[in-house]
Design an enzyme around this catalytic site. Structure first.
Site, mmCIF file in Angstrom:
data_model
loop_
_atom_site.group_PDB
_atom_site.id
_atom_site.type_symbol
_atom_site.label_atom_id
_atom_site.label_comp_id
_atom_site.label_asym_id
_atom_site.label_seq_id
_atom_site.Cartn_x
_atom_site.Cartn_y
_atom_site.Cartn_z
ATOM 1 N N GLY A 191 -14.179 0.553 4.483
ATOM 2 C CA GLY A 191 -13.837 0.849 5.922
ATOM 3 C C GLY A 191 -15.304 1.191 6.439
ATOM 4 C CD GLN B 158 -2.866 -0.018 8.757
ATOM 5 O OE1 GLN B 158 -3.469 0.492 9.788
ATOM 6 N NE2 GLN B 158 -2.879 0.212 7.352
ATOM 7 C CE1 TYR C 26 -0.631 8.402 12.002
ATOM 8 C CE2 TYR C 26 -1.518 7.005 10.439
ATOM 9 C CZ TYR C 26 -1.488 8.034 11.494
ATOM 10 O OH TYR C 26 -2.911 8.445 11.771
ATOM 11 C CB SER D 232 -15.494 6.823 -1.543
ATOM 12 O OG SER D 232 -14.874 7.977 -0.731
ATOM 13 N N PRO E 195 -8.291 -1.143 7.184
ATOM 14 C CG PRO E 195 -6.404 -0.311 7.121
ATOM 15 C CD PRO E 195 -7.131 -0.952 6.530
ATOM 16 N NE ARG F 149 -5.383 1.509 3.564
ATOM 17 C CZ ARG F 149 -6.278 2.025 4.038
ATOM 18 N NH1 ARG F 149 -6.306 2.700 5.265
ATOM 19 N NH2 ARG F 149 -7.297 2.029 3.361
HETATM 20 C C1 LIG Z 1 -12.592 4.954 12.337
HETATM 21 C C2 LIG Z 1 -11.471 5.131 11.275
HETATM 22 C C3 LIG Z 1 -10.547 4.709 11.772
HETATM 23 C C4 LIG Z 1 -9.413 4.357 10.793
HETATM 24 N N1 LIG Z 1 -7.968 3.988 11.038
HETATM 25 C C5 LIG Z 1 -7.009 3.537 10.160
HETATM 26 C C6 LIG Z 1 -6.005 2.984 10.717
HETATM 27 O O1 LIG Z 1 -5.700 2.415 11.610
HETATM 28 N N2 LIG Z 1 -5.063 2.816 9.610
HETATM 29 C C7 LIG Z 1 -5.391 2.992 8.427
HETATM 30 O O2 LIG Z 1 -4.688 2.558 7.503
HETATM 31 N N3 LIG Z 1 -6.528 3.708 7.909
HETATM 32 C C8 LIG Z 1 -7.469 3.959 8.785
HETATM 33 N N4 LIG Z 1 -8.601 4.249 8.393
HETATM 34 C C9 LIG Z 1 -8.766 4.817 7.059
HETATM 35 C C10 LIG Z 1 -9.635 3.538 6.379
HETATM 36 O O3 LIG Z 1 -8.856 2.457 6.260
HETATM 37 C C11 LIG Z 1 -10.250 4.060 4.887
HETATM 38 O O4 LIG Z 1 -9.090 4.257 4.014
HETATM 39 C C12 LIG Z 1 -11.096 5.176 4.779
HETATM 40 O O5 LIG Z 1 -12.205 4.869 5.720
HETATM 41 C C13 LIG Z 1 -11.671 5.194 3.538
HETATM 42 O O6 LIG Z 1 -12.351 4.058 3.208
HETATM 43 P P1 LIG Z 1 -14.033 3.940 3.231
HETATM 44 O O7 LIG Z 1 -14.661 4.961 2.354
HETATM 45 O O8 LIG Z 1 -14.336 2.607 2.642
HETATM 46 O O9 LIG Z 1 -14.502 4.369 4.594
HETATM 47 C C14 LIG Z 1 -9.633 4.705 9.454
HETATM 48 C C15 LIG Z 1 -10.797 5.216 9.162
HETATM 49 C C16 LIG Z 1 -11.897 5.342 9.981
HETATM 50 C C17 LIG Z 1 -13.273 5.599 9.325
#
Ligand SMILES: Cc1cc2nc3c(=O)[nH]c(=O)nc-3n(C[C@H](O)[C@H](O)[C@H](O)COP(=O)(O)O)c2cc1C
Length: 348
Positions: A309, A98, A180, A288, A23, A227
């Site tokens: 993400g 979500q 939240y 990551s 998300p 989550r």
């Molecule tokens: C631009 C952005 C917006 C995000 N918005 C949310 C969100 O709305 N809800 C959520 O649970 N996590 C959110 N996250 C966290 C991501 O879901 C994820 O946990 C995080 O980027 C780490 O994963 P990655 O290393 O694959 O990027 C956001 C992350 C980014 C970069």
């Protein structure tokens, strides 16, 4: 041994592969907080994911936190999400919404004038957030929710779930981390109530359990995920014993038969991967990951699927890139949360 490219079933949701889109709030809803054709294009471009989890979506106006974020309350919002779900389904993908109620992590500048800032207790979060009207501003001082407001919020999560399904989504995910509202109820630093929703560990868990009950009543447990990220200090969250809190939460949700547990792994203090082993159903791990360590986590039986993400922002065809062993593009951080198509639907 399964890999990221093998299908998986998460509750009632059959995914063509185990590469899940995490998300991500992108702050590009329209002035009615509804998704548009542009958002449908963005999600449709990423439909080769085994499943997409949408950006956080608010279940009532009080729950809106961030600028230009979408809701699932009004007819216009439901219609907007239908555009999105249809675009993903037209390409054979799956999409779960979500549901995110921000509680005290909000600014009045980001939400309707008559909305309020509600939280378990009247404790203001330290920190600031971005608004269009006034730049960076301090988080609001929240009002402590009355019993009636708690019940209404729980009901709103149920209605939001119905609305998400009416829009054509395959399921919903409860956002229960990152400071939240659900996390505010779980944590000792934000919940200082002395009624049925605070004090003892059981009482701190009550809100989340009742919200999940409302969501599963609306959708069936096989279409509801959750989550978590035990120990996550984001948005000024603190708990005296996050490991105990989340162990108890997992024990309580195990009999529900939820579609999946989605765990962000890397936070100080708690071994979240270890903790997720006590969940009886499918586990999605996040944070990551890349192709190699994602496949290793699946091979070791630690995860049924991996969510990505940032890699999905700049690589809409991420599964194809993984298959080809292609180099991944890096996302442009400057356009992460700005309106318009740039840095949103123009990656290939
Ligand atoms: C631009 C952005 C917006 C995000 N918005 C949310 C969100 O709305 N809800 C959520 O649970 N996590 C959110 N996250 C966290 C991501 O879901 C994820 O946990 C995080 O980027 C780490 O994963 P990655 O290393 O694959 O990027 C956001 C992350 C980014 C970069």
């Amino acid at each position: 041994m399964p890999t990221l490219f093998d299908p998986v079933t998460l509750g009632d949701i059959r995914c063509a592969n185990r590469i899940i889109m995490a998300p991500m709030t992108r702050s590009r809803a329209n002035e009615e907080d509804a998704p548009t054709e542009m958002n449908a294009l963005y999600y449709g471009q990423r439909a080769s994911a085994g499943m997409i989890i949408t950006e956080g979506v608010y279940p009532n106006f009080d729950g809106k936190g961030y600028v230009r974020t979408p809701g699932i309350v009004t007819e216009a919002q439901i219609a907007g999400w239908k555009l999105v779900a249809d675009a993903v389904h037209a390409k054979g993908g799956k999409i779960v919404m979500q549901i995110m109620h921000c509680g005290r992590i909000t600014s009045r500048h980001n939400k309707p004038e008559d909305s309020r800032t509600l939280a378990p207790s009247t404790i203001q979060a330290k920190g600031e957030m971005m608004t269009d009207a006034a730049g960076m501003v301090a988080f609001e001082v929240p009002e402590a929710m009355t019993m009636a407001e708690i019940k209404q919020s729980i009901a709103d999560y149920g209605q939001a779930t119905k609305n998400a399904l009416a829009a054509g989504c395959d399921g919903v995910e409860l956002h229960c981390t990152s400071g939240y509202l659900p996390a505010q109820f779980l944590s000792t630093g934000t919940n200082q109530r002395d009624d049925d929703y605070g004090g003892s560990l059981d009482n701190r868990l009550r809100f989340v359990i009742e919200v999940l009950n409302a969501m599963t009543e609306a959708a069936g447990a096989g279409r509801v995920g959750i989550r978590i990220c035990p120990g996550n200090p984001f948005n000024d969250l603190s708990d005296e014993n996050p490991e105990e809190t989340f162990r108890a939460l997992i024990d309580r949700i195990n009999p529900m038969g939820l579609a999946y547990l989605h765990v962000i792994r890397a936070k100080a203090g708690v071994d979240n991967i270890e903790l997720s082993k006590s969940f009886d159903g499918p586990v999605i791990l996040n944070e990551s990951y890349v192709l190699d360590n994602g496949n290793r986590a699946i091979a070791k039986g630690l995860a049924d699927a991996i969510s990505f993400g940032k890699p999905f922002i700049a690589n809409p065809d991420l599964p194809e890139k993984f298959r080809a062993g292609a180099e991944l593009k890096a996302p442009d951080f400057a356009t992460m949360y700005v309106p318009g198509p740039k840095g949103y639907v123009d990656y290939d």
